[in-house]
Motif scaffolding. Structure first.
Motif, short mmCIF file in Angstrom:
data_model
loop_
_atom_site.label_atom_id
_atom_site.label_comp_id
_atom_site.label_asym_id
_atom_site.label_seq_id
_atom_site.Cartn_x
_atom_site.Cartn_y
_atom_site.Cartn_z
N PRO A 1 9.16 5.12 -1.90
CA PRO A 1 8.61 4.19 -2.90
C PRO A 1 9.68 3.22 -3.36
N GLU B 1 0.82 -1.20 0.00
CA GLU B 1 0.00 0.00 0.00
C GLU B 1 0.86 1.25 0.00
N SER B 2 1.85 1.32 0.89
CA SER B 2 2.71 2.49 0.99
C SER B 2 3.98 2.10 1.73
#
Length: 511
Positions: A256, A251-252
């Motif tokens: 990144p 998701e996170s």
């Protein structure tokens, strides 16, 4: 009812015509500016796209994105904090002994999917380099990784990945950095001030890694009572691998992922302690660091930049001196064979491609032992195009200036130096810019003449980048080098473009 009108007032039809002409002028101006804007984007678009792509972890992504994480304030702040945690430096980052780094990820686990936490591990990363270097120690051989659940919201579970790097010594004191010297029976290191000191190994862990550390390995030491103890090697990168189960998805995360494999279930973070320079400007830092000779500490990329500046500076000086003298002589002086010299030495020299006299010039420079920057400069000492430019400029200047100087008793050289040359500022600026740009972007002759990699100009060095990194698809570093090579030319033009104006020589003559 009679409408009275002022005697000098324009008729309604005339006022309508004026408004129509005004609209036409504004429409033409709008179309002109729109055209200029489109053309500027057309010419600057590739440069801006290359600049953005040079900051990406994956410049080959398709379709390309203009919004990249490396320019996001959120991720830049996270990179700074991770750099402070790992190396105590929010700009350069890294991983040092005694440090602990916390990296957060959130994994979505729908009903029916595995609920197990992700599998994490540090993986090795050995950069490719133009310089033959020993393989440095890897963070995975010294740091420990642990995953801890921190909570859940609906189907999303949060985890904290802790990277802990214990120090190898029990000693405390002043912490210094250094670099290992040639391996011997006793370990020694060279400090930042150049001093070579013996290193004491006071723990079994430190003794176990003594002969596993290669020469030039960056290390951190503790100075206590005049003795230096090995605290552990330092690392520029901390690569992390995160694998989720089938049915789960990321998701996170604090930063990144740099790469996604296995249908998005294998996530690679090339550096979880990057700092700002290691995150936003990673490829630019690599351009300098991965060409550094560890024995001398000198960066080949920096040397190539300095060589290009030296070559361009010499070319500009030679062009200003010789081209202005030759151009003035061909424009103003009368001597036998002037037209023959102009046709043969200037026009013909511009029409003959440089490949024609390749062998003869190379043999001459080799016999003179000038296969270096000085030979490259000597090969292009006088630019025929520069002579033609200055000749045409001096021919356009009024002869009254020279006649006035002659009446005052000035000779040809004094007239050139005191009267004509000061009026030739715009032409000299144009000549300097074209010569600087030509020398900076010159590739053919530097490739032929320069043999040692320490003598390369930037264009030849970047061709080595293409051969070494292009085959691996690592175009981010190549783009970073190309952007750096384009910046000086852009700066020079922006600074001096305002000098492309008339000389004002006509105003010096009355009448």
């Amino acid at each position: 009812m009679t409408v009275l009108q002022a005697p000098n007032a324009p008729a309604p039809a005339a006022r309508a015509d004026d408004r129509w002409l005004a609209r036409r002028r504004w429409a033409r101006a709008g179309w002109l500016y729109a055209f200029m804007l489109v053309m500027s984007l057309f010419f600057l678009g590739p440069f801006l796209m290359g600049l953005l792509s040079s900051m990406k972890d994956d410049p080959n992504e398709y379709p390309p994105r203009l919004a990249i994480p490396q320019l996001s304030a959120r991720y830049i702040g996270a990179a700074y904090n991770l750099g402070v945690q790992g190396g105590g430096d929010g700009w350069n980052g890294g991983l040092s002994p005694g440090r602990t780094v916390n990296f957060d990820v959130s994994v979505r686990s729908p009903q029916g999917a595995p609920q197990a936490p992700p599998t994490v591990a540090l993986f090795p990363y050995q950069p490719v380099s133009l310089v033959s270097i020993a393989r440095y120690a890897q963070a995975r051989d010294f740091a420990q990784v642990q995953v801890t659940p921190t909570g859940s919201v609906g189907e999303t579970r949060s985890y904290r990945i802790t990277v802990r790097y214990p120090a190898l010594t029990r000693q405390t004191g002043r912490v210094v950095t250094g670099q290992l010297t040639a391996p011997t029976d006793t370990l020694s290191a060279r400090l930042e001030n150049g001093q070579v000191v013996p290193v004491t190994l006071d723990t079994p862990e430190a003794q176990a890694v003594q002969f596993n550390l290669n020469q030039y390995q960056p290390v951190e030491l503790v100075e206590n009572g005049g003795r230096y103890y090995l605290r552990g090697p330092t690392f520029e990168r901390t690569p992390l691998q995160v694998d989720v189960q089938r049915g789960q998805s990321l998701e996170s995360s604090t930063l990144p992922p740099s790469d996604r494999q296995n249908f998005g279930r294998s996530l690679a973070y090339r550096n979880v302690t990057p700092g700002v320079l290691g995150y936003t400007f990673n490829n630019y830092r690599r351009a300098f660091n991965e060409t550094t000779n560890p024995a001398t500490g000198n960066s080949l990329f920096l040397k190539w930049v300095l060589n290009s500046f030296l070559y361009a500076f010499l070319r500009v000086i030679a062009a200003v001196v010789f081209c202005s003298l030759a151009g003035y002589a061909l424009a103003r002086l009368n001597f036998p064979g002037k037209n023959l010299v102009f046709i043969g030495a200037v026009l013909f020299a511009q029409m003959v491609p440089p490949q024609v006299n390749l062998i003869s010039n190379y043999v001459l420079l080799k016999d003179l032992n000038l296969l270096n920057i000085w030979g490259l400069w000597f090969n292009g000492l006088v630019a025929a195009g520069g002579v033609f430019l200055m000749k045409q400029f001096f021919e356009g200047m009024p002869r009254e200036l020279e006649e006035s100087a002659s009446i005052d008793g000035a000779g040809p050289f004094t007239t050139f130096w005191r009267v004509m040359l000061p009026q030739a500022g715009p032409a000299l600026i144009a000549l300097s810019i074209t010569q600087f740009q030509g020398a900076w972007n010159d590739f053919f002759w530097p490739l032929i003449i320069l043999r040692e990699n320490t003598n390369f100009t930037l264009t030849v060095g970047l061709s080595n980048f293409r051969q070494l990194y292009g085959g691996q698809g690592d175009y981010g570093l190549i783009l970073a080098g190309a952007i750096l090579s384009a910046i000086p030319v852009i700066i020079i033009f922006v600074i001096f473009q305002r000098y492309f104006v008339d000389t004002g020589a006509d105003s010096a003559v009355k009448g």
